[in-house]
Design a protein around this motif. Sequence first.
Motif, PDB file in Angstrom:
ATOM      1  N   UNK A 194      47.212  37.494  35.486  1.00  0.00           N
ATOM      2  CA  UNK A 194      46.214  38.560  35.531  1.00  0.00           C
ATOM      3  C   UNK A 194      46.787  39.822  36.181  1.00  0.00           C
ATOM      4  N   UNK A 195      46.213  40.948  35.849  1.00  0.00           N
ATOM      5  CA  UNK A 195      46.676  42.210  36.417  1.00  0.00           C
ATOM      6  C   UNK A 195      46.279  42.294  37.885  1.00  0.00           C
ATOM      7  N   UNK A 196      47.290  42.332  38.759  1.00  0.00           N
ATOM      8  CA  UNK A 196      46.997  42.495  40.189  1.00  0.00           C
ATOM      9  C   UNK A 196      46.435  43.882  40.481  1.00  0.00           C
ATOM     10  N   UNK A 197      46.837  44.878  39.696  1.00  0.00           N
ATOM     11  CA  UNK A 197      46.269  46.210  39.895  1.00  0.00           C
ATOM     12  C   UNK A 197      44.751  46.149  39.734  1.00  0.00           C
ATOM     13  N   UNK A 198      44.310  45.451  38.728  1.00  0.00           N
ATOM     14  CA  UNK A 198      42.874  45.358  38.471  1.00  0.00           C
ATOM     15  C   UNK A 198      42.184  44.484  39.508  1.00  0.00           C
ATOM     16  N   UNK A 199      42.722  43.309  39.756  1.00  0.00           N
ATOM     17  CA  UNK A 199      42.052  42.409  40.696  1.00  0.00           C
ATOM     18  C   UNK A 199      42.035  42.968  42.117  1.00  0.00           C
ATOM     19  N   UNK A 200      43.067  43.727  42.480  1.00  0.00           N
ATOM     20  CA  UNK A 200      43.092  44.301  43.815  1.00  0.00           C
ATOM     21  C   UNK A 200      42.134  45.496  43.946  1.00  0.00           C
ATOM     22  N   UNK A 201      41.557  45.920  42.821  1.00  0.00           N
ATOM     23  CA  UNK A 201      40.515  46.955  42.867  1.00  0.00           C
ATOM     24  C   UNK A 201      39.118  46.351  42.752  1.00  0.00           C
ATOM     25  N   UNK A 202      38.977  45.328  41.929  1.00  0.00           N
ATOM     26  CA  UNK A 202      37.648  44.755  41.685  1.00  0.00           C
ATOM     27  C   UNK A 202      37.058  44.164  42.959  1.00  0.00           C
TER      28      UNK A 202
ATOM     29  N   UNK B 248      34.682  54.285  42.162  1.00  0.00           N
ATOM     30  CA  UNK B 248      34.635  53.760  40.793  1.00  0.00           C
ATOM     31  C   UNK B 248      35.395  54.639  39.809  1.00  0.00           C
ATOM     32  N   UNK B 249      35.272  55.938  39.932  1.00  0.00           N
ATOM     33  CA  UNK B 249      35.973  56.845  39.011  1.00  0.00           C
ATOM     34  C   UNK B 249      37.485  56.697  39.185  1.00  0.00           C
ATOM     35  N   UNK B 250      37.931  56.703  40.430  1.00  0.00           N
ATOM     36  CA  UNK B 250      39.362  56.551  40.706  1.00  0.00           C
ATOM     37  C   UNK B 250      39.851  55.186  40.187  1.00  0.00           C
ATOM     38  N   UNK B 251      39.086  54.130  40.422  1.00  0.00           N
ATOM     39  CA  UNK B 251      39.462  52.796  39.950  1.00  0.00           C
ATOM     40  C   UNK B 251      39.535  52.754  38.423  1.00  0.00           C
ATOM     41  N   UNK B 252      38.601  53.410  37.766  1.00  0.00           N
ATOM     42  CA  UNK B 252      38.622  53.464  36.295  1.00  0.00           C
ATOM     43  C   UNK B 252      39.885  54.162  35.796  1.00  0.00           C
TER      44      UNK B 252
ATOM     45  N   UNK C  72      42.519  40.059  35.109  1.00  0.00           N
ATOM     46  CA  UNK C  72      42.355  40.554  36.478  1.00  0.00           C
ATOM     47  C   UNK C  72      40.894  40.632  36.888  1.00  0.00           C
ATOM     48  N   UNK C  73      40.041  41.078  35.973  1.00  0.00           N
ATOM     49  CA  UNK C  73      38.608  41.150  36.257  1.00  0.00           C
ATOM     50  C   UNK C  73      38.047  39.743  36.459  1.00  0.00           C
TER      51      UNK C  73
ATOM     52  N   UNK D  16      36.359  38.161  39.925  1.00  0.00           N
ATOM     53  CA  UNK D  16      34.955  37.724  39.990  1.00  0.00           C
ATOM     54  C   UNK D  16      34.847  36.271  40.437  1.00  0.00           C
ATOM     55  N   UNK D  17      35.725  35.419  39.924  1.00  0.00           N
ATOM     56  CA  UNK D  17      35.693  34.001  40.304  1.00  0.00           C
ATOM     57  C   UNK D  17      35.972  33.844  41.800  1.00  0.00           C
ATOM     58  N   UNK D  18      37.032  34.481  42.286  1.00  0.00           N
ATOM     59  CA  UNK D  18      37.386  34.358  43.707  1.00  0.00           C
ATOM     60  C   UNK D  18      36.297  34.962  44.591  1.00  0.00           C
ATOM     61  N   UNK D  19      35.792  36.143  44.236  1.00  0.00           N
ATOM     62  CA  UNK D  19      34.756  36.788  45.041  1.00  0.00           C
ATOM     63  C   UNK D  19      33.500  35.924  45.121  1.00  0.00           C
ATOM     64  N   UNK D  20      33.026  35.443  43.985  1.00  0.00           N
ATOM     65  CA  UNK D  20      31.788  34.660  43.997  1.00  0.00           C
ATOM     66  C   UNK D  20      31.980  33.291  44.618  1.00  0.00           C
ATOM     67  N   UNK D  21      33.177  32.751  44.534  1.00  0.00           N
ATOM     68  CA  UNK D  21      33.479  31.505  45.241  1.00  0.00           C
ATOM     69  C   UNK D  21      33.322  31.740  46.747  1.00  0.00           C
ATOM     70  N   UNK D  22      33.892  32.824  47.249  1.00  0.00           N
ATOM     71  CA  UNK D  22      33.791  33.132  48.672  1.00  0.00           C
ATOM     72  C   UNK D  22      32.372  33.493  49.073  1.00  0.00           C
ATOM     73  N   UNK D  23      31.653  34.133  48.178  1.00  0.00           N
ATOM     74  CA  UNK D  23      30.265  34.478  48.468  1.00  0.00           C
ATOM     75  C   UNK D  23      29.436  33.211  48.647  1.00  0.00           C
ATOM     76  N   UNK D  24      29.717  32.210  47.834  1.00  0.00           N
ATOM     77  CA  UNK D  24      28.957  30.963  47.899  1.00  0.00           C
ATOM     78  C   UNK D  24      29.267  30.159  49.156  1.00  0.00           C
ATOM     79  N   UNK D  25      30.526  30.123  49.579  1.00  0.00           N
ATOM     80  CA  UNK D  25      30.847  29.306  50.748  1.00  0.00           C
ATOM     81  C   UNK D  25      30.564  30.035  52.062  1.00  0.00           C
ATOM     82  N   UNK D  26      30.272  31.334  51.964  1.00  0.00           N
ATOM     83  CA  UNK D  26      29.917  32.121  53.151  1.00  0.00           C
ATOM     84  C   UNK D  26      30.933  31.948  54.283  1.00  0.00           C
TER      85      UNK D  26
END
Length: 190
Positions: A121-129, A147-151, A171-172, A176-186
């Motif tokens: 996956x694109x690290x550039x994208x994942x490191x922004x998302x 958001x504009x700069x990231x786009x 990358x997207x 999303x998977x890593x973020x929501x995984x961490x959101x769930x385990x708090x």
Amino acid sequence: MCKFGYLIKLILLWGIGYYSTSLLISSRVSINTATLLDSFIPFIPWTGWIYVSLLLWMFFVGRIILSAPLWYHFFRCYEILILTSLAFFIIIPTEAIRLLSDSFIMNLIYFLDPSSHKALPSLHISMMIVPILYLWKMRYESFWWVNIWALLIAISCLTTKQHNILDIFGGITISLIVYYFFKEIRYYRK
């Protein structure tokens, strides 16, 4: 460990891991992830300046997140994101076909990152998302400029031919998977 210590740890993890994967996969056959749509995207060398502006973008956004109570959660999420991406690079080496250029910035990018075998996956994208998701969670008031700069950086990933469309979606997705995984385990620091 203090915030600065975690920052150094992340930089070392990314730097050592990213360049070590190049050594591990340099002799392996890579999969070209280009699609028909990628052939319609022009190579625009000057967008390399936007591409490398990710470092500046991360500095500004990182300063905002470091002032928030969930900074520890953010660092842990980033750590897992980097490790997961590195595992993908090793297990499934993919590449973006680089084009020759006489542009200073493109030659600098090729010099700093000589291997094109770490595209999906694109690290550039994942490191922004991931930071965008944290800023959204924080209800950051000046969210529009982030958001504009990231786009623009995302578009530059394609116009510099450092990544293909599938790499962007990868990358997207991983973000999303890593973020929501961490959101769930708090995973908050106590």
